[in-house]
Design a protein around this motif. Structure first.
Motif, PDB file in Angstrom:
ATOM      1  N   ALA A 139     -24.020  37.513  74.322  1.00 46.56           N
ATOM      2  CA  ALA A 139     -24.475  36.693  75.447  1.00 46.56           C
ATOM      3  C   ALA A 139     -24.107  35.229  75.269  1.00 46.56           C
ATOM      4  CB  ALA A 139     -25.981  36.828  75.633  1.00 46.56           C
ATOM      5  N   ASP A 140     -23.376  34.909  74.208  1.00 44.03           N
ATOM      6  CA  ASP A 140     -22.944  33.530  73.976  1.00 44.03           C
ATOM      7  C   ASP A 140     -21.670  33.244  74.766  1.00 44.03           C
ATOM      8  OD1 ASP A 140     -25.028  33.109  72.162  1.00 44.03           O
ATOM      9  OD2 ASP A 140     -23.840  33.974  70.515  1.00 44.03           O
ATOM     10  N   VAL A 141     -21.701  32.172  75.555  1.00 47.04           N
ATOM     11  CA  VAL A 141     -20.527  31.804  76.350  1.00 47.04           C
ATOM     12  C   VAL A 141     -19.398  31.393  75.411  1.00 47.04           C
ATOM     13  CG1 VAL A 141     -19.625  30.244  78.117  1.00 47.04           C
ATOM     14  CG2 VAL A 141     -21.995  31.056  78.261  1.00 47.04           C
ATOM     15  N   LYS A 142     -18.234  31.994  75.595  1.00 48.75           N
ATOM     16  CA  LYS A 142     -17.088  31.683  74.740  1.00 48.75           C
ATOM     17  C   LYS A 142     -16.675  30.220  74.908  1.00 48.75           C
ATOM     18  CE  LYS A 142     -14.488  35.026  76.382  1.00 48.75           C
ATOM     19  NZ  LYS A 142     -13.376  36.020  76.539  1.00 48.75           N
ATOM     20  N   LYS A 143     -16.142  29.634  73.851  1.00 48.32           N
ATOM     21  CA  LYS A 143     -15.732  28.233  73.894  1.00 48.32           C
ATOM     22  C   LYS A 143     -14.702  27.989  74.985  1.00 48.32           C
ATOM     23  CE  LYS A 143     -16.674  27.139  69.043  1.00 48.32           C
ATOM     24  NZ  LYS A 143     -16.097  26.667  67.753  1.00 48.32           N
ATOM     25  N   HIS A 146     -16.231  27.679  78.420  1.00 51.08           N
ATOM     26  CA  HIS A 146     -17.145  26.565  78.693  1.00 51.08           C
ATOM     27  C   HIS A 146     -16.605  25.662  79.802  1.00 51.08           C
ATOM     28  CE1 HIS A 146     -19.344  22.785  78.022  1.00 51.08           C
ATOM     29  NE2 HIS A 146     -20.311  23.558  77.557  1.00 51.08           N
ATOM     30  N   GLU A 147     -15.313  25.398  79.779  1.00 48.37           N
ATOM     31  CA  GLU A 147     -14.704  24.553  80.811  1.00 48.37           C
ATOM     32  C   GLU A 147     -14.833  25.181  82.187  1.00 48.37           C
ATOM     33  OE1 GLU A 147     -10.377  22.559  82.003  1.00 48.37           O
ATOM     34  OE2 GLU A 147     -10.630  23.581  80.071  1.00 48.37           O
ATOM     35  N   LEU A 148     -14.719  26.528  82.240  1.00 49.49           N
ATOM     36  CA  LEU A 148     -14.890  27.212  83.512  1.00 49.49           C
ATOM     37  C   LEU A 148     -16.299  26.985  84.056  1.00 49.49           C
ATOM     38  CD1 LEU A 148     -13.984  29.177  85.720  1.00 49.49           C
ATOM     39  CD2 LEU A 148     -14.694  31.063  84.209  1.00 49.49           C
ATOM     40  N   PHE A 194     -25.377  31.162  80.634  1.00 44.89           N
ATOM     41  CA  PHE A 194     -24.417  30.568  81.565  1.00 44.89           C
ATOM     42  C   PHE A 194     -25.098  29.494  82.416  1.00 44.89           C
ATOM     43  CE2 PHE A 194     -21.740  30.581  85.462  1.00 44.89           C
ATOM     44  CZ  PHE A 194     -20.585  30.118  84.873  1.00 44.89           C
ATOM     45  N   MET A 195     -26.354  29.712  82.777  1.00 46.42           N
ATOM     46  CA  MET A 195     -27.096  28.692  83.525  1.00 46.42           C
ATOM     47  C   MET A 195     -27.218  27.407  82.713  1.00 46.42           C
ATOM     48  SD  MET A 195     -30.951  28.870  85.171  1.00 46.42           S
ATOM     49  CE  MET A 195     -31.715  28.998  83.554  1.00 46.42           C
ATOM     50  N   GLU A 196     -27.409  27.548  81.403  1.00 53.67           N
ATOM     51  CA  GLU A 196     -27.506  26.369  80.538  1.00 53.67           C
ATOM     52  C   GLU A 196     -26.206  25.563  80.546  1.00 53.67           C
ATOM     53  OE1 GLU A 196     -30.749  28.103  77.281  1.00 53.67           O
ATOM     54  OE2 GLU A 196     -28.590  28.202  76.874  1.00 53.67           O
TER      55      GLU A 196
END
Length: 250
Positions: A139-143, A146-148, A194-196
Motif C-alpha cells: 500500500a506504499d505509493v512508489k517513488k 509520487h509525481e503522478l 494516496f490521499m496523503e
C-alpha cells in the motif's frame, strides 16, 4: 308628542351607529396610504421603523404589515429553480473542461493504459490502475508514482472546493502477507496513502477529502483472467460536484 320625541331619539341613536365602522375603515385606509407612500421611498430603515410602529397598532396575524421592505427581493420557486439550473450548468461546464485537461495530461505523458476519466451524474472520476502506484501486495505509493499524485492534486483544486473521495479496490485473489489481513485492509490503506500524497498540496482542504476501501467487492470486470484482475486492482478519485449534474446516462 312624547312618542314623537322618543322616536326621534331612537332614530338619532340608530343613525349614529354607522360612525364606528366608518371610522375604523378610514383608519385602515390612512394606514394603507402611509404604507404605500413608505414603499415608494428607497429608505429601507424608515420603512422598517414605520412597519414596526403600525404593527403595534394593527395586531392582525396577516395583512399589509407582513409584506417585506421594498428593497428586499422575493425569489419565487421558479426563479430559484432557474438559478440552481444555471449553477448546475456552470458546474458541468467546469468539470467537462477539467476532464479535457486531465485527458490531455494522460495523452501527453503516455498514461492511457494506466489512467482513465469518466464524467457521470456522480461527478468526475479518475481511475488509476494499481501498478501505476503500488508494488504487488503493498500500500506504499512508489517513488516514481509520487509525481503522478502531485500532478493529480493540482487538478482537483477548485474554488469553491469540491468534495473528493479516494477509494481503493482489489481483485478477488486473497492476500498472503503479514502487513495486511485482507483485501479490504489493503484497499483502504492504499486509498489513505494516496490521499496523503494528494494532501501534500497546501491548496487542498483536508476536510473535503475522504478515503474508502472496497476490497474485491466492487469489480469492474470479471476476475476470470489476469487482464481483468488487473483492471479491478485500482484507485478511484471521485470529484463530487457542488450541484447536481444533469447528464443523460445510457
Amino acid at each position: 308628542m312624547a312618542r314623537n320625541r322618543k322616536r326621534h331619539k331612537e332614530n338619532e341613536g340608530m343613525n349614529e351607529s354607522w360612525l364606528l365602522p366608518y371610522a375604523d375603515m378610514l383608519t385602515l385606509l390612512l394606514a394603507l396610504f402611509i404604507v404605500l407612500f413608505a414603499m415608494s421611498s428607497l429608505d429601507a430603515a424608515k420603512f422598517r421603523d414605520l412597519a414596526q410602529s403600525l404593527s403595534s397598532v394593527f395586531t392582525s396575524s396577516s395583512g399589509i404589515m407582513e409584506y417585506p421592505s421594498p428593497n428586499e427581493q422575493i425569489v419565487p420557486d421558479e426563479m430559484s429553480s432557474e438559478l440552481h439550473d444555471t449553477a448546475a450548468m456552470n458546474e458541468l461546464e467546469e468539470l467537462i473542461a477539467l476532464q479535457k485537461r486531465i485527458d490531455e495530461y494522460i495523452q501527453s505523458h503516455d498514461l492511457t493504459n494506466r489512467l482513465t476519466t469518466n464524467l457521470s451524474g456522480e461527478g468526475l472520476q479518475i481511475t488509476i490502475l494499481d501498478d501505476a502506484l503500488f508494488d504487488s501486495g503493498s500500500a506504499d505509493v512508489k517513488k516514481e508514482a509520487h509525481e503522478l499524485g502531485v500532478e493529480i492534486s493540482k487538478f482537483i483544486v477548485s474554488d469553491p472546493p469540491r468534495h473528493v473521495t479516494i477509494s481503493g479496490h482489489t481483485d478477488n485473489v486473497p492476500i498472503h502477507n503479514a502487513a495486511y489481513s485482507s483485501n479490504w485492509h489493503l484497499s483502504v490503506m492504499r486509498a489513505i496513502h494516496f490521499m496523503e500524497v494528494l494532501l501534500e498540496n497546501d491548496n487542498l482542504e483536508p476536510d473535503y477529502l475522504s478515503a474508502k476501501g472496497y476490497g474485491e467487492y466492487r469489480p469492474i470486470a470479471n476476475n476470470d483472467t489476469a487482464e481483468n484482475r488487473a483492471k479491478n486492482r485500482r484507485v478511484e478519485v471521485l470529484i463530487t460536484p457542488n450541484y447536481d449534474l444533469k447528464i443523460n446516462e445510457e
